[in-house]
Write an enzyme that holds these catalytic residues in place. Sequence first.
Site, PDB file in Angstrom:
ATOM      1  N   ARG A  75       0.904  -1.234  -0.156  1.00 28.84           N
ATOM      2  CA  ARG A  75       0.180  -0.007  -0.052  1.00 28.84           C
ATOM      3  C   ARG A  75       0.935   1.354   0.029  1.00 28.84           C
ATOM      4  O   ARG A  75       1.714   1.361   1.016  1.00 28.84           O
ATOM      5  CB  ARG A  75      -0.916   0.059   1.213  1.00 28.84           C
ATOM      6  CG  ARG A  75      -1.543   1.370   1.391  1.00 28.84           C
ATOM      7  CD  ARG A  75      -2.519   1.195   2.778  1.00 28.84           C
ATOM      8  NE  ARG A  75      -3.243   2.553   2.931  1.00 28.84           N
ATOM      9  CZ  ARG A  75      -3.156   3.431   3.876  1.00 28.84           C
ATOM     10  NH1 ARG A  75      -2.755   3.004   4.780  1.00 28.84           N
ATOM     11  NH2 ARG A  75      -3.649   4.594   4.045  1.00 28.84           N
ATOM     12  N   HIS A 119      -2.868  10.889   1.344  1.00 31.49           N
ATOM     13  CA  HIS A 119      -2.121  10.501   2.709  1.00 31.49           C
ATOM     14  C   HIS A 119      -1.712  11.804   2.895  1.00 31.49           C
ATOM     15  O   HIS A 119      -0.494  12.014   3.308  1.00 31.49           O
ATOM     16  CB  HIS A 119      -1.329   9.253   2.341  1.00 31.49           C
ATOM     17  CG  HIS A 119      -1.123   8.776   3.897  1.00 31.49           C
ATOM     18  ND1 HIS A 119      -1.304   7.372   4.017  1.00 31.49           N
ATOM     19  CD2 HIS A 119      -0.802   9.340   5.219  1.00 31.49           C
ATOM     20  CE1 HIS A 119      -0.712   7.260   5.304  1.00 31.49           C
ATOM     21  NE2 HIS A 119      -0.402   8.217   5.857  1.00 31.49           N
ATOM     22  N   GLU A 164      -7.213   8.193   6.774  1.00 30.80           N
ATOM     23  CA  GLU A 164      -7.743   8.867   8.446  1.00 30.80           C
ATOM     24  C   GLU A 164      -8.215  10.251   8.245  1.00 30.80           C
ATOM     25  O   GLU A 164      -7.429  11.104   8.629  1.00 30.80           O
ATOM     26  CB  GLU A 164      -6.490   8.765   9.184  1.00 30.80           C
ATOM     27  CG  GLU A 164      -5.846   7.370   9.349  1.00 30.80           C
ATOM     28  CD  GLU A 164      -4.710   7.484  10.541  1.00 30.80           C
ATOM     29  OE1 GLU A 164      -4.582   8.252  11.275  1.00 30.80           O
ATOM     30  OE2 GLU A 164      -4.113   6.227  10.959  1.00 30.80           O
ATOM     31  N   ASN A 290      -6.972   1.228  10.177  1.00 27.21           N
ATOM     32  CA  ASN A 290      -5.522   1.742  10.710  1.00 27.21           C
ATOM     33  C   ASN A 290      -5.828   1.407  12.170  1.00 27.21           C
ATOM     34  O   ASN A 290      -6.542   2.050  12.882  1.00 27.21           O
ATOM     35  CB  ASN A 290      -5.322   2.827  10.358  1.00 27.21           C
ATOM     36  CG  ASN A 290      -4.683   3.056   8.902  1.00 27.21           C
ATOM     37  OD1 ASN A 290      -4.662   2.141   8.384  1.00 27.21           O
ATOM     38  ND2 ASN A 290      -4.182   4.206   8.481  1.00 27.21           N
ATOM     39  N   TYR A 292      -3.745   1.062  16.189  1.00 25.09           N
ATOM     40  CA  TYR A 292      -2.506   1.242  16.807  1.00 25.09           C
ATOM     41  C   TYR A 292      -2.732   0.742  18.176  1.00 25.09           C
ATOM     42  O   TYR A 292      -1.894   0.006  19.041  1.00 25.09           O
ATOM     43  CB  TYR A 292      -1.561   2.177  16.496  1.00 25.09           C
ATOM     44  CG  TYR A 292      -1.052   2.610  15.283  1.00 25.09           C
ATOM     45  CD1 TYR A 292       0.194   1.944  14.857  1.00 25.09           C
ATOM     46  CD2 TYR A 292      -1.891   3.065  14.371  1.00 25.09           C
ATOM     47  CE1 TYR A 292       0.454   2.276  13.377  1.00 25.09           C
ATOM     48  CE2 TYR A 292      -1.065   3.575  13.029  1.00 25.09           C
ATOM     49  CZ  TYR A 292      -0.026   2.789  12.565  1.00 25.09           C
ATOM     50  OH  TYR A 292       0.404   2.960  11.412  1.00 25.09           O
ATOM     51  N   GLU A 349      -3.076  -0.550   8.365  1.00 29.30           N
ATOM     52  CA  GLU A 349      -1.773   0.036   9.014  1.00 29.30           C
ATOM     53  C   GLU A 349      -1.869  -0.661  10.458  1.00 29.30           C
ATOM     54  O   GLU A 349      -3.120  -0.449  11.152  1.00 29.30           O
ATOM     55  CB  GLU A 349      -1.668   1.285   9.243  1.00 29.30           C
ATOM     56  CG  GLU A 349      -1.395   2.008   8.097  1.00 29.30           C
ATOM     57  CD  GLU A 349      -1.375   3.818   8.446  1.00 29.30           C
ATOM     58  OE1 GLU A 349      -0.916   4.063   9.566  1.00 29.30           O
ATOM     59  OE2 GLU A 349      -1.435   4.264   7.295  1.00 29.30           O
TER      60      GLU A 349
END
Length: 441
Positions: A75, A119, A164, A290, A292, A349
């Site tokens: 990606r 992005h 995002e 995404n 985290y 991600e």
Amino acid sequence: MRRFPQGFLWGAATAAYQIEGAHDADGKRPSIWDTFSHTPGNIERGETGDIACDHYHRYRDDVALMREIGLNAYRFSVSWPRVLPAGSGAPNRAGLDFYDRLVDALVANRIRPFVTLYHWDLPQALEDRGGWGARDTAAAFGEYAALMGRTLGDRVKDWITLNEPLATTTAGYIFGVHAPGKQDPRLAFQVSHHLNLAHGAAVRALRAAVPGANVGITHVSLPVYPASDSDADRAAARRYDGFANRWYWEPSLKGRYPQDILERLGPLAPAIEPGDLERVSPPIDFFGHNSYTRAIVRDDPVSVLTGVSQVPGPGPRTEMDWEIYPDHLSDSLTRITRDYAAPVIYITENGAAFADTVTDGKVDDPERTDYLRTHLTAAHRAIESGVNLRGYFCWSLLDNFEWAYGYGKRFGLVHVDYATQRRIIKASGRFFAKVAGENGL
Ligand code: FCB
């Protein structure tokens, strides 16, 4: 051995401004990130993405690294001002040629390209005409999407419109720590609506330009847990989930804004024209996820907008000071499947920053390997419970320019020595190669 479904995609993700460098090469004009990083005080140590990983010139070597790690997907994002220096109008052939060559190299190595159109590097020329605060920028984005579809669509079927939107509005327009560096909540929520319009325009443009297009959007997901069982904290968690997740997911997936958040925003709510909710929600093929970490919150009237404050979790932390809590991944994947009937999900991600060191030409990074192992295990658990997860893209292929943190945070499977541009596959990269090769762990 936990096996992943047949055909599972094992990828890595990057973004143009974070790796390409070549900031003014071959007709490229500045993006808002060139402007922002060149403004003193914005980036740690005054660093910029001028050179970054010099991927623009070294993409062949980087594709060879992907192959060595055994990736079957990659990606990356397109730099809008590289292909349309003025944001709209005449394309820059040299810029388009770069992405043509990159895609050819990927396809020749049987690596499936996933292209992100936005992005975060908006052409400065568009910023000068109002940027995302101007409704016209959404139409310009649709034209840019059509151009990229026409250029790469014979080889690229997988497209991500935006990365995002939450980060753009909060970091870029509320806190001012990302480009364009504004602190204007009223504008932020208008921007989020224009981003949704841009997404809708791009989905339509890609469907028209690319036969068999597989189109989605990437949202960050931040599962929110209450700090206590009290009614106030549980309400706070629901509110924060509204601001961090539902506000972004619902327009593209359900064609509406969450009513509780609209009410709380009051005069800060965006202007929405008749027909907009249809415009922002054309059917999509996948949800890019995404993620985290998680958030733990308590009720806190002092913070005016959300009425919550975050409480640090008990787990260990990465170099970003993000708590390591692998279950957040299974929780959020199951939730998206349950509440949004998401057809297909890709983890676009997931990864971790740690302070790596090179010893005898090797990078041993057991903490990152552990992060990957525990998060992939959580993803596998979600698949077993019925989540239609089709791929995992590690953030990131290379250590790179981590926005306001500059080069201080290393997320790569591959270590980059910025002085020499030498690349070394880390031990975690070898681990990821083994998992990809065995399609399981
Ligand atoms: C995500 C961004 C990506 C990178 C990681 C660490 O929010 O999409 O560019 O900065 O965080």
